[in-house]
Design a protein around this motif. Structure first.
Motif, short mmCIF file in Angstrom:
data_model
loop_
_atom_site.label_atom_id
_atom_site.label_comp_id
_atom_site.label_asym_id
_atom_site.label_seq_id
_atom_site.Cartn_x
_atom_site.Cartn_y
_atom_site.Cartn_z
N GLY A 5 -3.59 68.60 5.52
CA GLY A 5 -3.63 67.64 6.63
C GLY A 5 -3.89 66.26 6.06
O GLY A 5 -4.63 66.11 5.08
N ILE A 6 -3.26 65.26 6.66
CA ILE A 6 -3.50 63.87 6.25
C ILE A 6 -3.84 63.06 7.49
O ILE A 6 -3.18 63.16 8.52
CB ILE A 6 -2.25 63.27 5.54
N GLU A 7 -4.90 62.25 7.38
CA GLU A 7 -5.37 61.45 8.52
C GLU A 7 -5.55 59.99 8.07
O GLU A 7 -6.25 59.72 7.09
CB GLU A 7 -6.71 62.03 9.01
N SER A 8 -4.88 59.06 8.79
CA SER A 8 -5.06 57.64 8.44
C SER A 8 -4.89 56.76 9.68
O SER A 8 -4.39 55.66 9.59
CB SER A 8 -4.02 57.24 7.37
N SER A 9 -5.36 57.28 10.85
CA SER A 9 -5.06 56.54 12.08
C SER A 9 -5.96 55.34 12.31
O SER A 9 -5.61 54.43 13.05
CB SER A 9 -5.15 57.47 13.29
N CYS A 10 -7.13 55.33 11.66
CA CYS A 10 -8.05 54.21 11.92
C CYS A 10 -8.73 53.76 10.62
O CYS A 10 -8.07 53.20 9.76
CB CYS A 10 -9.05 54.63 12.99
N ALA A 77 0.68 68.63 7.57
CA ALA A 77 0.48 68.08 8.91
C ALA A 77 -0.09 66.68 8.77
O ALA A 77 -0.92 66.43 7.89
CB ALA A 77 -0.49 68.95 9.70
N VAL A 78 0.33 65.78 9.63
CA VAL A 78 -0.17 64.40 9.54
C VAL A 78 -0.39 63.84 10.94
O VAL A 78 0.36 64.15 11.86
CB VAL A 78 0.84 63.52 8.74
N THR A 79 -1.44 63.04 11.08
CA THR A 79 -1.65 62.35 12.35
C THR A 79 -0.52 61.36 12.56
O THR A 79 -0.31 60.49 11.72
CB THR A 79 -2.98 61.54 12.31
N ASN A 80 0.22 61.51 13.68
CA ASN A 80 1.31 60.55 13.92
C ASN A 80 1.09 59.72 15.17
O ASN A 80 1.87 58.84 15.48
CB ASN A 80 2.68 61.24 13.94
N ARG A 81 0.00 59.95 15.89
CA ARG A 81 -0.38 59.13 17.03
C ARG A 81 -1.68 59.62 17.60
O ARG A 81 -2.03 60.77 17.33
CB ARG A 81 0.69 59.14 18.11
N PRO A 82 -2.43 58.93 18.40
CA PRO A 82 -2.37 57.48 18.54
C PRO A 82 -3.18 56.84 17.42
O PRO A 82 -3.95 57.54 16.75
CB PRO A 82 -3.04 57.23 19.91
N GLY A 83 -3.05 55.54 17.26
CA GLY A 83 -3.82 54.86 16.21
C GLY A 83 -3.21 53.51 15.89
O GLY A 83 -2.29 53.05 16.56
N LEU A 84 -3.73 52.88 14.84
CA LEU A 84 -3.21 51.59 14.39
C LEU A 84 -1.87 51.87 13.69
O LEU A 84 -1.82 52.72 12.79
CB LEU A 84 -4.17 50.94 13.40
N VAL A 85 -0.80 51.20 14.12
CA VAL A 85 0.52 51.58 13.63
C VAL A 85 0.64 51.45 12.11
O VAL A 85 1.11 52.36 11.43
CB VAL A 85 1.62 50.78 14.36
N PRO A 105 7.48 72.69 5.03
CA PRO A 105 7.53 72.46 6.48
C PRO A 105 6.52 71.37 6.88
O PRO A 105 5.42 71.30 6.33
CB PRO A 105 7.13 73.81 7.07
N PHE A 106 6.90 70.58 7.88
CA PHE A 106 6.15 69.37 8.21
C PHE A 106 5.97 69.27 9.72
O PHE A 106 6.92 69.51 10.47
CB PHE A 106 6.99 68.19 7.67
N VAL A 107 4.74 68.91 10.17
CA VAL A 107 4.55 68.62 11.61
C VAL A 107 3.67 67.39 11.79
O VAL A 107 2.77 67.13 10.99
CB VAL A 107 3.87 69.79 12.40
N GLY A 108 3.93 66.65 12.85
CA GLY A 108 3.08 65.54 13.26
C GLY A 108 2.04 66.07 14.24
O GLY A 108 2.32 67.00 15.00
N VAL A 109 0.85 65.51 14.20
CA VAL A 109 -0.24 65.99 15.06
C VAL A 109 -0.83 64.82 15.84
O VAL A 109 -1.07 63.75 15.28
CB VAL A 109 -1.34 66.65 14.20
N ASP A 110 -1.05 65.03 17.14
CA ASP A 110 -1.76 64.05 17.96
C ASP A 110 -3.24 64.10 17.55
O ASP A 110 -3.87 65.15 17.59
CB ASP A 110 -1.59 64.43 19.43
N HIS A 111 -3.77 62.94 17.15
CA HIS A 111 -5.15 62.85 16.70
C HIS A 111 -6.13 63.45 17.72
O HIS A 111 -7.12 64.10 17.35
CB HIS A 111 -5.46 61.36 16.48
#
Ligand code: KG4
Ligand code: ZN
Length: 351
Positions: A5-10, A77-85, A105-111
């Motif tokens: 998992g990768i997270e970089s929304s904020c 999996a990666v955070t793809n919304r919501p957050g700072l663009v 395999p790849f998926v976007g995840v709502d934070h």
């Protein structure tokens, strides 16, 4: 199944490896808190640049701690919304690059879905009880505060029942802490000081706590603290400061716990769940457990490390979807199946 998992929304750069049962194999968070502290809040441009600087080594560290190489992963999996663009783009592009290079395999995840499922993460050995579906969850963070009915572990099974009409609960903690000169983020500082204070010392409003609506409001409490500080200044004694923090905290957590349990009773569910940074708050955890018990409802609370932003919750939310055979196209904006429903603006379409 081992999912990165990768997270970089904020303002946290996170990478973690988790399996489909929620077992955390590694969880690395590089916080930007110090970078933004002098400004009293997150500066988007600085956040994006710091994610760029750190994301590569955070991912490498998460893989190393899990004893894996990128090619061993079963999903990303990666955070793809919501957050700072700008901040989101760093994580999304890195995840896409890794997935492309390794044909993973790849998926976007709502934070927000990540926060709602953080309670399923298992960090230590031993028994770990997870809530049964359906449950009612409170998500209280720096950017969001809402109550949801959760019928299953994906965005399409989550329904919002009520939410704040103004400030998020974490935002109120941060703003009050700033008024009191306690720095950013304010939640942990207020939580710590409130421990030695009297929650009844300073009468503060508990807005909307007597209506049947599940909506909430926190800007009034913050304004009340601001006018107290304007009239009398920041309390000059340790006791005075602790009393004000305890009173503010009691007022906010009282409303949150009451609305959450009321929602559970209304929905006829037997479990309530906490999520988001404010779920780390000691008093919110205690009050929720106590009030739920009084109504014959069981409260499930994530470990503190799973409450504030982390990539393990993103990896888990992604693992659930990947295990169900779902895959995402590689665009930044999630499809309706992956994102919580939100007010949308009419798109202008292609020309
Ligand atoms: O979930 P999170 O890490 O980031 C967002 O998605 O917003 O939440 C951060 C928020 C901040 O407002 C912070 O002050 C608050 O969570 N917070 C707390 C505590 N720890 C973090 N609020 C109250 N008590 C705490 N112990
Ligand atoms: Zn968050």
């Amino acid at each position: 199944m081992r999912v990165l998992g990768i997270e970089s929304s904020c303002d946290e750069t996170g990478a973690a490896v988790v399996d489909e049962n929620g077992r955390v194999l590694s969880d690395v968070v590089q916080s930007q808190v110090e970078l933004h502290a002098t400004y009293g809040g997150v500066i988007p441009e600085l956040a994006s640049r710091d994610h760029l600087r750190n994301a590569g080594h955070v991912v490498r560290e998460a893989l190393a701690r899990a004893g894996l190489e990128a090619k061993d992963l079963d999903g990303i999996a990666v955070t793809n919304r919501p957050g700072l663009v700008g901040a989101l783009l760093v994580g999304v592009q890195l995840a896409k690059g890794l997935a492309w290079a390794n044909e993973t395999p790849f998926v976007g995840v709502d934070h927000l879905v990540g926060h709602l499922l953080a309670v399923f993460l298992r960090r230590g050995e031993g028994e770990h009880e997870v809530p049964p579906f359906p449950f009612v969850a409170l998500l209280a963070s720096g950017g969001h505060t809402a109550i949801y009915r959760v019928d299953g572990p994906s965005a399409s099974r989550v329904k919002e029942l009520g939410g704040t009409r103004d400030d998020a609960a974490g935002e109120a903690f941060d703003k009050v802490a700033k008024l009191l000169g306690l720095g950013y983020p304010g939640g942990p500082a207020i939580d710590r000081l409130a421990k030695d204070g009297d929650p009844k010392a300073v009468p503060l409003p508990a807005p909307m706590s007597h209506t049947t609506s599940l909506d909430m409001s926190f800007s009034g409490i913050k304004t009340q603290v601001a006018s107290l500080v304007r009239e009398r200044g920041v309390p000059s004694t340790e006791k005075g400061l602790a009393d004000l923090c305890a009173s503010f905290q009691a007022s906010v957590t009282g409303v949150l716990a009451k609305k959450l349990v009321a929602a559970a009773v209304r929905e006829g569910v037997t479990a309530v769940v906490l999520g988001g940074g404010v779920a780390a708050n000691r008093e919110l955890r205690a009050r929720t457990a106590e009030l739920a018990r009084a109504h014959g409802i069981r409260a499930y609370v994530p470990e503190v490390a799973s409450c504030t932003d982390n990539a393990a919750m993103i990896a888990y939310a992604g693992a659930v979807r990947l295990a169900a055979g779902e895959r995402d196209a590689w665009d930044l904006v999630a499809t309706s199946a992956t994102a919580l429903p939100r007010a949308t603006r009419k798109g202008r379409g292609l020309r």
